[in-house]
Design a protein around this motif. Structure first.
Motif, PDB file in Angstrom:
ATOM      1  N   MET A   1       0.858  -1.193   0.000  1.00 52.36           N
ATOM      2  CA  MET A   1       0.000   0.000   0.000  1.00 52.36           C
ATOM      3  C   MET A   1       0.890   1.237   0.000  1.00 52.36           C
ATOM      4  O   MET A   1       1.827   1.343   0.768  1.00 52.36           O
ATOM      5  N   SER A   2       0.588   2.201  -0.855  1.00 54.97           N
ATOM      6  CA  SER A   2       1.383   3.420  -0.950  1.00 54.97           C
ATOM      7  C   SER A   2       0.621   4.590  -0.341  1.00 54.97           C
ATOM      8  O   SER A   2      -0.240   5.183  -0.992  1.00 54.97           O
ATOM      9  N   VAL A   3       0.932   4.903   0.907  1.00 55.50           N
ATOM     10  CA  VAL A   3       0.326   6.082   1.529  1.00 55.50           C
ATOM     11  C   VAL A   3       0.792   7.334   0.796  1.00 55.50           C
ATOM     12  O   VAL A   3       0.010   8.267   0.577  1.00 55.50           O
ATOM     13  N   ARG A   4       2.037   7.320   0.379  1.00 53.35           N
ATOM     14  CA  ARG A   4       2.612   8.458  -0.350  1.00 53.35           C
ATOM     15  C   ARG A   4       1.761   8.806  -1.570  1.00 53.35           C
ATOM     16  O   ARG A   4       1.330   9.956  -1.740  1.00 53.35           O
ATOM     17  N   HIS A   5       1.508   7.815  -2.402  1.00 54.90           N
ATOM     18  CA  HIS A   5       0.751   8.082  -3.618  1.00 54.90           C
ATOM     19  C   HIS A   5      -0.723   8.319  -3.322  1.00 54.90           C
ATOM     20  O   HIS A   5      -1.385   9.072  -4.037  1.00 54.90           O
ATOM     21  N   GLY A   6      -1.238   7.670  -2.283  1.00 51.64           N
ATOM     22  CA  GLY A   6      -2.617   7.918  -1.902  1.00 51.64           C
ATOM     23  C   GLY A   6      -2.837   9.363  -1.489  1.00 51.64           C
ATOM     24  O   GLY A   6      -3.828   9.996  -1.872  1.00 51.64           O
ATOM     25  N   LEU A   7      -1.897   9.922  -0.730  1.00 53.41           N
ATOM     26  CA  LEU A   7      -2.011  11.321  -0.320  1.00 53.41           C
ATOM     27  C   LEU A   7      -1.893  12.245  -1.520  1.00 53.41           C
ATOM     28  O   LEU A   7      -2.610  13.257  -1.612  1.00 53.41           O
ATOM     29  N   LEU A   8      -0.998  11.919  -2.427  1.00 50.62           N
ATOM     30  CA  LEU A   8      -0.873  12.742  -3.643  1.00 50.62           C
ATOM     31  C   LEU A   8      -2.180  12.724  -4.440  1.00 50.62           C
ATOM     32  O   LEU A   8      -2.620  13.766  -4.952  1.00 50.62           O
ATOM     33  N   ALA A   9      -2.796  11.549  -4.533  1.00 45.98           N
ATOM     34  CA  ALA A   9      -4.054  11.452  -5.277  1.00 45.98           C
ATOM     35  C   ALA A   9      -5.130  12.311  -4.625  1.00 45.98           C
ATOM     36  O   ALA A   9      -5.909  12.996  -5.313  1.00 45.98           O
ATOM     37  N   LEU A  10      -5.177  12.322  -3.295  1.00 52.74           N
ATOM     38  CA  LEU A  10      -6.163  13.147  -2.594  1.00 52.74           C
ATOM     39  C   LEU A  10      -5.865  14.633  -2.779  1.00 52.74           C
ATOM     40  O   LEU A  10      -6.779  15.436  -3.001  1.00 52.74           O
ATOM     41  N   LEU A  11      -4.601  14.998  -2.710  1.00 50.05           N
ATOM     42  CA  LEU A  11      -4.232  16.406  -2.861  1.00 50.05           C
ATOM     43  C   LEU A  11      -4.455  16.901  -4.286  1.00 50.05           C
ATOM     44  O   LEU A  11      -4.583  18.107  -4.514  1.00 50.05           O
ATOM     45  N   SER A  12      -4.514  15.987  -5.237  1.00 52.30           N
ATOM     46  CA  SER A  12      -4.794  16.414  -6.612  1.00 52.30           C
ATOM     47  C   SER A  12      -6.219  16.950  -6.744  1.00 52.30           C
ATOM     48  O   SER A  12      -6.562  17.591  -7.732  1.00 52.30           O
ATOM     49  N   GLN A  13      -7.059  16.682  -5.722  1.00 50.28           N
ATOM     50  CA  GLN A  13      -8.433  17.191  -5.719  1.00 50.28           C
ATOM     51  C   GLN A  13      -8.548  18.558  -5.056  1.00 50.28           C
ATOM     52  O   GLN A  13      -9.613  19.172  -5.095  1.00 50.28           O
ATOM     53  N   GLY A  14      -7.457  19.009  -4.423  1.00 52.14           N
ATOM     54  CA  GLY A  14      -7.487  20.315  -3.775  1.00 52.14           C
ATOM     55  C   GLY A  14      -6.669  20.310  -2.496  1.00 52.14           C
ATOM     56  O   GLY A  14      -6.361  19.249  -1.946  1.00 52.14           O
ATOM     57  N   PRO A  15      -6.278  21.488  -1.994  1.00 57.16           N
ATOM     58  CA  PRO A  15      -5.462  21.581  -0.781  1.00 57.16           C
ATOM     59  C   PRO A  15      -6.174  20.979   0.433  1.00 57.16           C
ATOM     60  O   PRO A  15      -7.395  21.047   0.555  1.00 57.16           O
ATOM     61  N   SER A  16      -5.395  20.374   1.311  1.00 58.40           N
ATOM     62  CA  SER A  16      -5.920  19.780   2.538  1.00 58.40           C
ATOM     63  C   SER A  16      -4.845  19.851   3.609  1.00 58.40           C
ATOM     64  O   SER A  16      -3.662  20.036   3.310  1.00 58.40           O
ATOM     65  N   TYR A  17      -5.256  19.663   4.859  1.00 54.38           N
ATOM     66  CA  TYR A  17      -4.279  19.589   5.951  1.00 54.38           C
ATOM     67  C   TYR A  17      -4.149  18.135   6.412  1.00 54.38           C
ATOM     68  O   TYR A  17      -4.913  17.259   6.002  1.00 54.38           O
ATOM     69  N   GLY A  18      -3.167  17.878   7.248  1.00 54.00           N
ATOM     70  CA  GLY A  18      -2.781  16.517   7.583  1.00 54.00           C
ATOM     71  C   GLY A  18      -3.888  15.623   8.101  1.00 54.00           C
ATOM     72  O   GLY A  18      -4.134  14.536   7.558  1.00 54.00           O
ATOM     73  N   TYR A  19      -4.581  16.049   9.158  1.00 60.52           N
ATOM     74  CA  TYR A  19      -5.607  15.194   9.736  1.00 60.52           C
ATOM     75  C   TYR A  19      -6.773  14.984   8.764  1.00 60.52           C
ATOM     76  O   TYR A  19      -7.363  13.908   8.710  1.00 60.52           O
ATOM     77  N   GLN A  20      -7.054  16.004   7.995  1.00 63.68           N
ATOM     78  CA  GLN A  20      -8.105  15.887   6.980  1.00 63.68           C
ATOM     79  C   GLN A  20      -7.732  14.814   5.955  1.00 63.68           C
ATOM     80  O   GLN A  20      -8.581  14.029   5.526  1.00 63.68           O
TER      81      GLN A  20
END
Length: 207
Positions: free
Chosen positions: A1-20
């Motif tokens: 599982m790639s948390v790194r790429h998962g976070l990038l995929a989520l951030l591609s939808q717009g800015p977010s903060y860590g807990y979000q």
């Protein structure tokens, strides 16, 4: 599982903060893989270091928002669109255990197979019950969770088939050699560069 790429995929939808990001990652994967918030922030630090994201504004509650960069968006697209590459000789603890067992004189590989088969079938039954007891299959969270459960069910079914296949091969070898210990030490001859047979990763049945 790639948390790194998962976070990038989520951030591609717009800015977010860590807990979000932690909450969204877990929600969108059906709560199948909980992630520690510390792991999220450590990953964000590395992504920022690598130029894939950048820090943005801080809101009134002190949340630091992160935004994806062009390089990060390209990496996210590449991960989402590309296949997951698994090495032909990826280390599987069960396969390694059984491979060693058949080379050891005082170990019964069939006992190992039996114990693992009982455990895997129990896990398969629990997964099947869990899936059947799920909620609304049309909700995005439930659908995401069921996709993950399907993968785990298929993997468990494949493992049971591989165990049965391995047991049959061991018995055939013993029948040919006429020795109960023949399966042990039988693989100590020429080394292989990669396993000749690996467990299947899919099943023919579908749910």
């Amino acid at each position: 599982m790639s948390v790194r790429h998962g976070l990038l995929a989520l951030l591609s939808q717009g800015p977010s903060y860590g807990y979000q990001l932690k909450v969204e990652f877990e929600r969108r994967t059906g709560d199948s893989w909980p992630v520690n918030v510390g792991q999220v922030y450590n990953t964000l630090d590395r992504l920022e270091r690598d130029g894939l994201i950048e820090r943005g504004e801080t809101d009134g509650d002190g949340h630091v928002f992160y935004a994806i960069t062009d390089a990060g968006a390209a990496e996210a697209r590449s991960w989402l669109e590309g296949p997951v590459v698994r090495g032909a000789a990826a280390r599987d603890e069960l396969a390694v255990k059984l491979a060693l067992a058949v080379t050891l004189p005082d170990v019964d590989p069939e006992a190992i197979i039996h114990a693992q088969r009982v455990a895997t079938i129990r896990s398969l039954q629990e997964l099947t019950r869990s899936k059947a007891a799920g909620g609304d299959p049309d909700s995005p969270e439930e659908f995401a969770w069921q996709l993950v459960v399907d993968a785990l069910i298929f993997q468990a079914e494949a493992e049971v088939r591989w165990l049965e296949h391995s047991e049959a091969r061991i018995r055939r070898l013993r029948a040919r050699t006429g020795s109960e210990g023949a399966a042990r030490g039988a693989t100590a001859s020429a080394p292989r560069t990669a396993p000749a047979e690996l467990p299947a990763t899919t099943t023919a049945s579908a749910r």
